[in-house]
Write a protein that holds these residues in place. Structure first.
Motif, PDB file in Angstrom:
ATOM      1  N   GLU A  34       0.833  -1.210   0.000  1.00  0.00           N
ATOM      2  CA  GLU A  34       0.000   0.000   0.000  1.00  0.00           C
ATOM      3  C   GLU A  34       0.864   1.256   0.000  1.00  0.00           C
ATOM      4  OE1 GLU A  34      -2.832   1.861   3.299  1.00  0.00           O
ATOM      5  OE2 GLU A  34      -3.574  -0.063   2.536  1.00  0.00           O
ATOM      6  N   GLY A  35       1.890   1.268   0.828  1.00  0.00           N
ATOM      7  CA  GLY A  35       2.785   2.425   0.917  1.00  0.00           C
ATOM      8  C   GLY A  35       3.555   2.685  -0.364  1.00  0.00           C
ATOM      9  N   LEU A  36       3.868   1.607  -1.091  1.00  0.00           N
ATOM     10  CA  LEU A  36       4.607   1.741  -2.343  1.00  0.00           C
ATOM     11  C   LEU A  36       3.687   1.933  -3.538  1.00  0.00           C
ATOM     12  CD1 LEU A  36       7.242  -1.073  -1.751  1.00  0.00           C
ATOM     13  CD2 LEU A  36       7.662   1.399  -1.705  1.00  0.00           C
ATOM     14  N   GLY A  37       2.385   1.748  -3.325  1.00  0.00           N
ATOM     15  CA  GLY A  37       1.422   1.926  -4.409  1.00  0.00           C
ATOM     16  C   GLY A  37       1.426   0.800  -5.425  1.00  0.00           C
ATOM     17  N   VAL A  38       1.697  -0.441  -4.953  1.00  0.00           N
ATOM     18  CA  VAL A  38       1.695  -1.603  -5.841  1.00  0.00           C
ATOM     19  C   VAL A  38       0.803  -2.689  -5.236  1.00  0.00           C
ATOM     20  CG1 VAL A  38       4.011  -1.133  -6.720  1.00  0.00           C
ATOM     21  CG2 VAL A  38       3.746  -2.632  -4.757  1.00  0.00           C
ATOM     22  N   ASP A  39       0.410  -3.663  -6.066  1.00  0.00           N
ATOM     23  CA  ASP A  39      -0.399  -4.744  -5.501  1.00  0.00           C
ATOM     24  C   ASP A  39       0.507  -5.801  -4.855  1.00  0.00           C
ATOM     25  OD1 ASP A  39       0.228  -6.902  -7.360  1.00  0.00           O
ATOM     26  OD2 ASP A  39      -1.063  -5.917  -8.810  1.00  0.00           O
ATOM     27  N   ARG A  44       5.331  -9.271  -4.110  1.00  0.00           N
ATOM     28  CA  ARG A  44       5.929 -10.581  -3.793  1.00  0.00           C
ATOM     29  C   ARG A  44       6.953 -10.972  -4.855  1.00  0.00           C
ATOM     30  NH1 ARG A  44       3.960 -13.801   0.199  1.00  0.00           N
ATOM     31  NH2 ARG A  44       1.890 -13.309   0.982  1.00  0.00           N
ATOM     32  N   GLN A  45       6.625 -10.758  -6.120  1.00  0.00           N
ATOM     33  CA  GLN A  45       7.547 -11.088  -7.213  1.00  0.00           C
ATOM     34  C   GLN A  45       8.803 -10.220  -7.141  1.00  0.00           C
ATOM     35  OE1 GLN A  45       4.993 -10.517 -10.593  1.00  0.00           O
ATOM     36  NE2 GLN A  45       4.108 -12.567 -10.444  1.00  0.00           N
ATOM     37  N   THR A  46       8.616  -8.950  -6.867  1.00  0.00           N
ATOM     38  CA  THR A  46       9.744  -8.033  -6.754  1.00  0.00           C
ATOM     39  C   THR A  46      10.627  -8.408  -5.581  1.00  0.00           C
ATOM     40  OG1 THR A  46       8.460  -6.257  -7.755  1.00  0.00           O
ATOM     41  CG2 THR A  46      10.394  -5.605  -6.478  1.00  0.00           C
ATOM     42  N   LEU A  47      10.023  -8.772  -4.449  1.00  0.00           N
ATOM     43  CA  LEU A  47      10.800  -9.156  -3.275  1.00  0.00           C
ATOM     44  C   LEU A  47      11.611 -10.424  -3.535  1.00  0.00           C
ATOM     45  CD1 LEU A  47       8.219  -8.417  -0.448  1.00  0.00           C
ATOM     46  CD2 LEU A  47      10.351  -7.166  -0.895  1.00  0.00           C
ATOM     47  N   VAL A  73      -1.056 -13.302   7.185  1.00  0.00           N
ATOM     48  CA  VAL A  73      -0.335 -12.055   6.996  1.00  0.00           C
ATOM     49  C   VAL A  73       1.149 -12.376   6.854  1.00  0.00           C
ATOM     50  CG1 VAL A  73       0.296  -9.861   8.054  1.00  0.00           C
ATOM     51  CG2 VAL A  73      -1.996 -10.767   8.375  1.00  0.00           C
ATOM     52  N   ALA A  74       1.756 -11.889   5.816  1.00  0.00           N
ATOM     53  CA  ALA A  74       3.197 -12.038   5.644  1.00  0.00           C
ATOM     54  C   ALA A  74       3.858 -10.757   6.117  1.00  0.00           C
ATOM     55  CB  ALA A  74       3.534 -12.303   4.188  1.00  0.00           C
ATOM     56  N   THR A  75       4.914 -10.896   6.874  1.00  0.00           N
ATOM     57  CA  THR A  75       5.654  -9.747   7.365  1.00  0.00           C
ATOM     58  C   THR A  75       7.051  -9.799   6.766  1.00  0.00           C
ATOM     59  OG1 THR A  75       4.415  -9.832   9.430  1.00  0.00           O
ATOM     60  CG2 THR A  75       6.436  -8.551   9.437  1.00  0.00           C
ATOM     61  N   ILE A  76       7.493  -8.676   6.257  1.00  0.00           N
ATOM     62  CA  ILE A  76       8.793  -8.597   5.597  1.00  0.00           C
ATOM     63  C   ILE A  76       9.739  -7.793   6.469  1.00  0.00           C
ATOM     64  CG2 ILE A  76      10.017  -7.838   3.516  1.00  0.00           C
ATOM     65  CD1 ILE A  76       7.837  -9.928   2.983  1.00  0.00           C
ATOM     66  N   ARG A  77      10.968  -8.279   6.568  1.00  0.00           N
ATOM     67  CA  ARG A  77      11.990  -7.484   7.244  1.00  0.00           C
ATOM     68  C   ARG A  77      13.316  -7.740   6.561  1.00  0.00           C
ATOM     69  NH1 ARG A  77      13.261 -10.362  13.049  1.00  0.00           N
ATOM     70  NH2 ARG A  77      14.487 -12.061  12.198  1.00  0.00           N
ATOM     71  N   ILE A  78      14.231  -6.815   6.761  1.00  0.00           N
ATOM     72  CA  ILE A  78      15.581  -6.990   6.239  1.00  0.00           C
ATOM     73  C   ILE A  78      16.467  -7.230   7.445  1.00  0.00           C
ATOM     74  CG2 ILE A  78      16.179  -4.539   6.228  1.00  0.00           C
ATOM     75  CD1 ILE A  78      17.534  -5.282   3.437  1.00  0.00           C
ATOM     76  N   GLU A  79      17.393  -8.151   7.293  1.00  0.00           N
ATOM     77  CA  GLU A  79      18.218  -8.543   8.428  1.00  0.00           C
ATOM     78  C   GLU A  79      19.649  -8.748   7.960  1.00  0.00           C
ATOM     79  OE1 GLU A  79      18.117 -12.667  10.546  1.00  0.00           O
ATOM     80  OE2 GLU A  79      16.595 -11.385  11.441  1.00  0.00           O
ATOM     81  N   THR A  80      20.577  -8.449   8.844  1.00  0.00           N
ATOM     82  CA  THR A  80      21.970  -8.725   8.511  1.00  0.00           C
ATOM     83  C   THR A  80      22.230 -10.203   8.711  1.00  0.00           C
ATOM     84  OG1 THR A  80      22.662  -8.201  10.763  1.00  0.00           O
ATOM     85  CG2 THR A  80      22.803  -6.433   9.160  1.00  0.00           C
ATOM     86  N   VAL A  81      23.071 -10.755   7.868  1.00  0.00           N
ATOM     87  CA  VAL A  81      23.441 -12.156   8.005  1.00  0.00           C
ATOM     88  C   VAL A  81      24.572 -12.265   9.021  1.00  0.00           C
ATOM     89  CG1 VAL A  81      22.642 -12.878   5.729  1.00  0.00           C
ATOM     90  CG2 VAL A  81      24.952 -12.025   5.988  1.00  0.00           C
ATOM     91  N   ASP A  82      24.826 -13.471   9.467  1.00  0.00           N
ATOM     92  CA  ASP A  82      25.789 -13.703  10.541  1.00  0.00           C
ATOM     93  C   ASP A  82      27.184 -13.163  10.268  1.00  0.00           C
ATOM     94  OD1 ASP A  82      23.857 -14.923  12.082  1.00  0.00           O
ATOM     95  OD2 ASP A  82      24.357 -16.932  11.364  1.00  0.00           O
TER      96      ASP A  82
END
Length: 92
Positions: A34-39, A44-47, A73-82
């Motif tokens: 919603e915030g990015l203005g895309v469906d 999901r494909q872009t991610l 509900v899917a929740t997305i986050r970015i995380e640093t790897v080990d």
């Protein structure tokens, strides 16, 4: 002959990464879309493509999709790897 280099991350990728970093917390897929203005389907494909690009670039980050228990509900986050610390030490 000099070939034009194609950037690994396009403007849309950079926009998604900026939002996820700025949020500082996991975002629901629907809220991000919603915030990015895309469906959601397009997001999901872009991610998925962005996950691959992050791996390809060798950056110490990964996109995670967390399934919320008891909700669709899917929740997305970015995380640093080990090995983020080692990455920082070896970057010149």
């Amino acid at each position: 002959m000099n070939e034009k280099q194609i950037p690994l991350f396009d403007a849309g990728d950079r926009r998604i990464l900026a939002v996820l970093f700025a949020a500082g917390e996991p975002l629901e897929l629907e809220r991000l879309a919603e915030g990015l203005g895309v469906d959601k389907t397009a997001l999901r494909q872009t991610l998925e493509r962005l996950r691959g690009r992050l791996r390809e670039a060798g950056l110490p980050f990964e996109l995670l999709e967390l399934e919320e228990s008891g909700a669709d509900v899917a929740t997305i986050r970015i995380e640093t790897v080990d090995d983020a610390y080692n990455f920082a030490l070896n970057a010149h």
